[in-house]
Design a protein around this motif. Sequence first.
Motif, mmCIF file in Angstrom:
data_model
loop_
_atom_site.group_PDB
_atom_site.id
_atom_site.type_symbol
_atom_site.label_atom_id
_atom_site.label_comp_id
_atom_site.label_asym_id
_atom_site.label_seq_id
_atom_site.Cartn_x
_atom_site.Cartn_y
_atom_site.Cartn_z
ATOM 1 N N SER A 1 0.805 -1.220 0.000
ATOM 2 C CA SER A 1 0.000 0.000 0.000
ATOM 3 C C SER A 1 0.840 1.274 0.000
ATOM 4 O O SER A 1 0.294 2.371 -0.128
ATOM 5 N N GLY A 2 2.161 1.142 0.180
ATOM 6 C CA GLY A 2 3.020 2.317 0.190
ATOM 7 C C GLY A 2 3.397 2.804 1.573
ATOM 8 O O GLY A 2 3.856 3.939 1.731
ATOM 9 N N LYS A 3 3.234 1.938 2.584
ATOM 10 C CA LYS A 3 3.513 2.326 3.973
ATOM 11 C C LYS A 3 4.954 2.789 4.176
ATOM 12 O O LYS A 3 5.207 3.817 4.810
ATOM 13 N N SER A 4 5.892 2.000 3.668
ATOM 14 C CA SER A 4 7.301 2.301 3.923
ATOM 15 C C SER A 4 7.699 3.658 3.359
ATOM 16 O O SER A 4 8.392 4.442 4.016
ATOM 17 N N ALA A 5 7.257 3.926 2.139
ATOM 18 C CA ALA A 5 7.601 5.198 1.505
ATOM 19 C C ALA A 5 7.013 6.370 2.282
ATOM 20 O O ALA A 5 7.677 7.392 2.500
ATOM 21 N N ASP B 1 -7.131 -1.762 -7.386
ATOM 22 C CA ASP B 1 -5.835 -1.083 -7.441
ATOM 23 C C ASP B 1 -4.831 -1.748 -6.516
ATOM 24 O O ASP B 1 -3.657 -1.939 -6.875
ATOM 25 N N LEU B 2 -5.286 -2.106 -5.309
ATOM 26 C CA LEU B 2 -4.392 -2.761 -4.357
ATOM 27 C C LEU B 2 -3.927 -4.105 -4.897
ATOM 28 O O LEU B 2 -2.733 -4.439 -4.819
ATOM 29 N N ARG C 1 -4.980 -12.478 -0.101
ATOM 30 C CA ARG C 1 -5.768 -12.913 1.061
ATOM 31 C C ARG C 1 -5.221 -12.306 2.341
ATOM 32 O O ARG C 1 -5.979 -11.893 3.230
ATOM 33 N N TYR C 2 -3.907 -12.261 2.436
ATOM 34 C CA TYR C 2 -3.278 -11.669 3.619
ATOM 35 C C TYR C 2 -3.633 -10.189 3.730
ATOM 36 O O TYR C 2 -3.918 -9.677 4.829
ATOM 37 N N ALA C 3 -3.641 -9.490 2.607
ATOM 38 C CA ALA C 3 -3.997 -8.068 2.612
ATOM 39 C C ALA C 3 -5.418 -7.855 3.134
ATOM 40 O O ALA C 3 -5.680 -6.898 3.877
ATOM 41 N N LYS C 4 -6.315 -8.747 2.788
ATOM 42 C CA LYS C 4 -7.692 -8.654 3.287
ATOM 43 C C LYS C 4 -7.720 -8.817 4.801
ATOM 44 O O LYS C 4 -8.452 -8.112 5.500
ATOM 45 N N ARG C 5 -6.916 -9.751 5.319
ATOM 46 C CA ARG C 5 -6.877 -9.944 6.769
ATOM 47 C C ARG C 5 -6.258 -8.734 7.461
ATOM 48 O O ARG C 5 -6.693 -8.338 8.556
#
Length: 310
Positions: A15-19, A202-203, A269-273
Amino acid sequence: MRGLSVVCVVGPTASGKSALAELVATRLGSSVVSVDAMQVYRGMDVGTAKTPVAERRRPLLMVDVVDPDEDYSVQRFQTDARDCVDALLAEGLTPVLCGGTGLYLNAVIDEMAFPVGEKDGGVRERYERIAADRGADALHALLAERDPESAALIHPNNVRRVVRALEMSDEGVSYARHHEGLHERAAHYPARIWGLSWPREDLYARIDARVDQMVEAGLVEEVRALAVRGLTTDVTAGQAIGYKEILEVLSGRIELEEAVELVKRRTRRYAKRQLSWFRHDGRVRWLEMGEVSLEEACERIVSDLERREG
């Protein structure tokens, strides 16, 4: 230091967290503290999307903490990460926590204790044998059948925690109930939590592109080198998405093309969790990344911090 102590940047993988976290830390002259369960392992760089050392504009803490064959629990993470946060606060800096492992974030910023009393003997061995013979997904499915609430909290690849939840179920205790009120706990640090959200399609496209980039960047070679040093699917690090599948390729069980598709599907699936976990936390303020740039998101976070501390 008055007001807010900690800024947190969370959300699903890719999702761009690190940036964003690095931009915020740069503006604040501080450091980023990773709250990612797999970035703690040395040598697991490509598959965990660690920012390369040469590209880091600010210090990145709580990465490369232990070797992949070491036992590293969330309790140990809590202690080590809080040491990092406390050191930054002592310098008058605002720590920027960043990651997608919700339990690890809560372990740091909230008052949390964890199940104790690890067991040995036949019960544990039976569950571990199911994972070994039929796979982690089969063991997780057993937990989902017996205790769906707990299964929703635990990643299928975290075999150790799934086994513990099944043991607790045998004792008549629900892992989920044990953690009931997780998101309403007393704060260990005052924190402002920002979540990154994308339209689903998009994700998923970002996830697929990231997996392809990982393969191009040498994921297979990275896993091969770790396998030579002893990495297997018998340890937690070897169960990480991307590593488990490539280990299966190297053992000849599946082809690379199939493994890549598995990684993409399991990551989605992990992203959904991840999203489900964070959306249950009413403290999270969501940034719609399809509508704002990283720079605009950074400005919103920093402005909010300055307003609250002013």
